[in-house]
Design a protein around this motif. Structure first.
Motif, PDB file in Angstrom:
ATOM      1  N   UNK A 185       0.811  -1.211   0.000  1.00 26.18           N
ATOM      2  CA  UNK A 185       0.000   0.000   0.000  1.00 26.18           C
ATOM      3  C   UNK A 185       0.849   1.268   0.000  1.00 26.18           C
ATOM      4  N   UNK A 186       2.179   1.117   0.226  1.00 29.30           N
ATOM      5  CA  UNK A 186       3.049   2.288   0.194  1.00 29.30           C
ATOM      6  C   UNK A 186       3.129   2.870  -1.212  1.00 29.30           C
ATOM      7  N   UNK A 187       2.853   2.034  -2.186  1.00 24.43           N
ATOM      8  CA  UNK A 187       2.803   2.541  -3.556  1.00 24.43           C
ATOM      9  C   UNK A 187       1.658   3.548  -3.653  1.00 24.43           C
TER      10      UNK A 187
ATOM     11  N   UNK B  96      -4.498   6.271  -9.969  1.00 22.59           N
ATOM     12  CA  UNK B  96      -5.832   6.833 -10.183  1.00 22.59           C
ATOM     13  C   UNK B  96      -6.398   7.260  -8.832  1.00 22.59           C
ATOM     14  N   UNK B  97      -6.711   8.544  -8.717  1.00 22.57           N
ATOM     15  CA  UNK B  97      -7.228   9.062  -7.464  1.00 22.57           C
ATOM     16  C   UNK B  97      -6.170   9.641  -6.551  1.00 22.57           C
TER      17      UNK B  97
ATOM     18  N   UNK C 127      -4.974  -2.579 -11.851  1.00 21.48           N
ATOM     19  CA  UNK C 127      -3.584  -2.991 -12.064  1.00 21.48           C
ATOM     20  C   UNK C 127      -2.619  -1.857 -11.741  1.00 21.48           C
ATOM     21  N   UNK C 128      -2.948  -0.653 -12.143  1.00 21.57           N
ATOM     22  CA  UNK C 128      -2.095   0.491 -11.836  1.00 21.57           C
ATOM     23  C   UNK C 128      -2.054   0.769 -10.335  1.00 21.57           C
ATOM     24  N   UNK C 129      -3.188   0.693  -9.673  1.00 17.92           N
ATOM     25  CA  UNK C 129      -3.260   1.081  -8.265  1.00 17.92           C
ATOM     26  C   UNK C 129      -2.765   0.007  -7.305  1.00 17.92           C
ATOM     27  N   UNK C 130      -2.638  -1.224  -7.757  1.00 18.39           N
ATOM     28  CA  UNK C 130      -2.229  -2.299  -6.856  1.00 18.39           C
ATOM     29  C   UNK C 130      -0.883  -2.918  -7.200  1.00 18.39           C
ATOM     30  N   UNK C 131      -0.499  -2.852  -8.472  1.00 12.78           N
ATOM     31  CA  UNK C 131       0.722  -3.550  -8.868  1.00 12.78           C
ATOM     32  C   UNK C 131       1.894  -2.616  -9.115  1.00 12.78           C
TER      33      UNK C 131
ATOM     34  N   UNK D 252      -9.713   9.313 -17.845  1.00  9.25           N
ATOM     35  CA  UNK D 252     -10.070   8.877 -16.492  1.00  9.25           C
ATOM     36  C   UNK D 252      -8.972   9.219 -15.509  1.00  9.25           C
ATOM     37  N   UNK D 253      -7.725   9.052 -15.927  1.00 11.53           N
ATOM     38  CA  UNK D 253      -6.597   9.368 -15.045  1.00 11.53           C
ATOM     39  C   UNK D 253      -6.608  10.837 -14.646  1.00 11.53           C
ATOM     40  N   UNK D 254      -6.717  11.720 -15.624  1.00 11.20           N
ATOM     41  CA  UNK D 254      -6.708  13.157 -15.319  1.00 11.20           C
ATOM     42  C   UNK D 254      -7.955  13.563 -14.536  1.00 11.20           C
ATOM     43  N   UNK D 255      -9.070  12.971 -14.838  1.00 15.11           N
ATOM     44  CA  UNK D 255     -10.325  13.318 -14.166  1.00 15.11           C
ATOM     45  C   UNK D 255     -10.333  12.866 -12.703  1.00 15.11           C
TER      46      UNK D 255
END
Length: 284
Positions: A15-17, A21-22, A77-81, A102-105
């Motif tokens: 979770x330190x990563x 997104x967000x 995948x981006x938020x967990x890996x 979606x990323x920018x929003x």
């Protein structure tokens, strides 16, 4: 019980990563520069999606949505890996456009207006009719951006927006791009969505406020894209003929304003009067 604690500790380590997104640009860049050898101020996700969009861009980019199930899988995948995943198999221009939007929003702080003060200036600039004042307000926002936000904006414009905007086969001119990306790249901080000052007593007022805010973001991004070479250090082949000497003076406001005033002064008459034949005949 011990195995549960070990599992929980492993989860905490992962979770330190920071959230891609967000999350925020600063947190992501700090992590990538420390752990992933990112030597720039532009997140890998922006670099990678811009590269793939350049290859697979087609008519409908940014307008037609990608498959939602795959978009959700990419986000997880981006938020967990990792902050960087293999996109070589993602060849759908609809998917690529949907994910980067979606990323920018989803940023906690928008790309162009990460603070309330910057948002207020950006919104105010949309209503200004005087071109010099509007230029200065727009430039003030850009000058006050952090290096991470400015460099990411400049990269996204240069590598993604301009190639799409200048390709007539994609039917994505400034008008269309402004409507699609205006509320995505600029919104009030801490809202995670285009600005909305909700009125619980009158839902219609809230909806009107949202629509007015979106309209202003569209209008101001249109102005920004129309005068790109006066705001960013980029080379736009279509704009170079209009304003070639201003590329090196982008950060300087005071030197640009008089340029617009000089064009309005009647200098042509003054230049023509000295060398006329009428002045030469009396001297003879």
């Amino acid at each position: 019980m011990k195995s549960f604690k070990k599992f929980f500790k492993k989860k905490n380590k992962k979770s330190k990563h920071p959230l891609v997104f967000g999350g925020t640009l600063e947190e992501l860049i700090k992590y990538e520069q420390t752990h992933s050898n990112n030597e720039t101020n532009v997140p890998f996700i922006v670099q990678d999606f811009c590269a793939e969009i350049a290859i697979h861009k087609k008519k409908g980019i940014f307008r037609e949505p990608g498959r939602k199930t795959r978009i959700d899988e990419i986000i997880v995948e981006y938020n967990t890996k990792s902050s960087r995943i293999d996109l070589s198999k993602e060849r759908s221009h609809k998917l690529l456009g949907s994910v980067i939007k979606k990323y920018f929003r989803d940023l906690k702080q928008s790309l162009i207006t990460p603070t309330q003060a910057l948002y207020d200036h950006w919104e105010k600039a949309a209503d200004v009719e005087d071109d010099v004042e509007r230029h200065n307000l727009t430039m003030q926002v850009l000058n006050d951006l952090s290096d991470v936000h400015y460099d990411t904006l400049e990269y996204f414009v240069q590598q993604c927006i301009l190639p799409i905007m200048n390709d007539p086969s994609l039917f994505m001119d400034i008008d269309n791009l402004s409507k699609i990306l205006g509320p995505t790249l600029a919104f009030e901080p801490k809202s995670g969505a285009p600005a909305a000052k909700m009125d619980s007593t009158n839902p219609r007022n809230s909806l009107q406020i949202v629509m007015i805010s979106k309209t202003k973001m569209v209008k101001q991004l249109h102005y920004f894209l129309t005068h790109l070479t006066t705001f960013l250090n980029i080379n736009d082949s279509q704009d170079q003929e209009k304003q070639p000497p201003q590329n090196e003076e982008v950060p300087i406001q005071k030197e640009k304003v008089p340029i617009q005033d000089e064009e309005e002064t009647p200098t042509d008459k003054e230049n023509k009067e000295p060398p006329t034949d009428e002045d030469k005949e009396p001297q003879l």
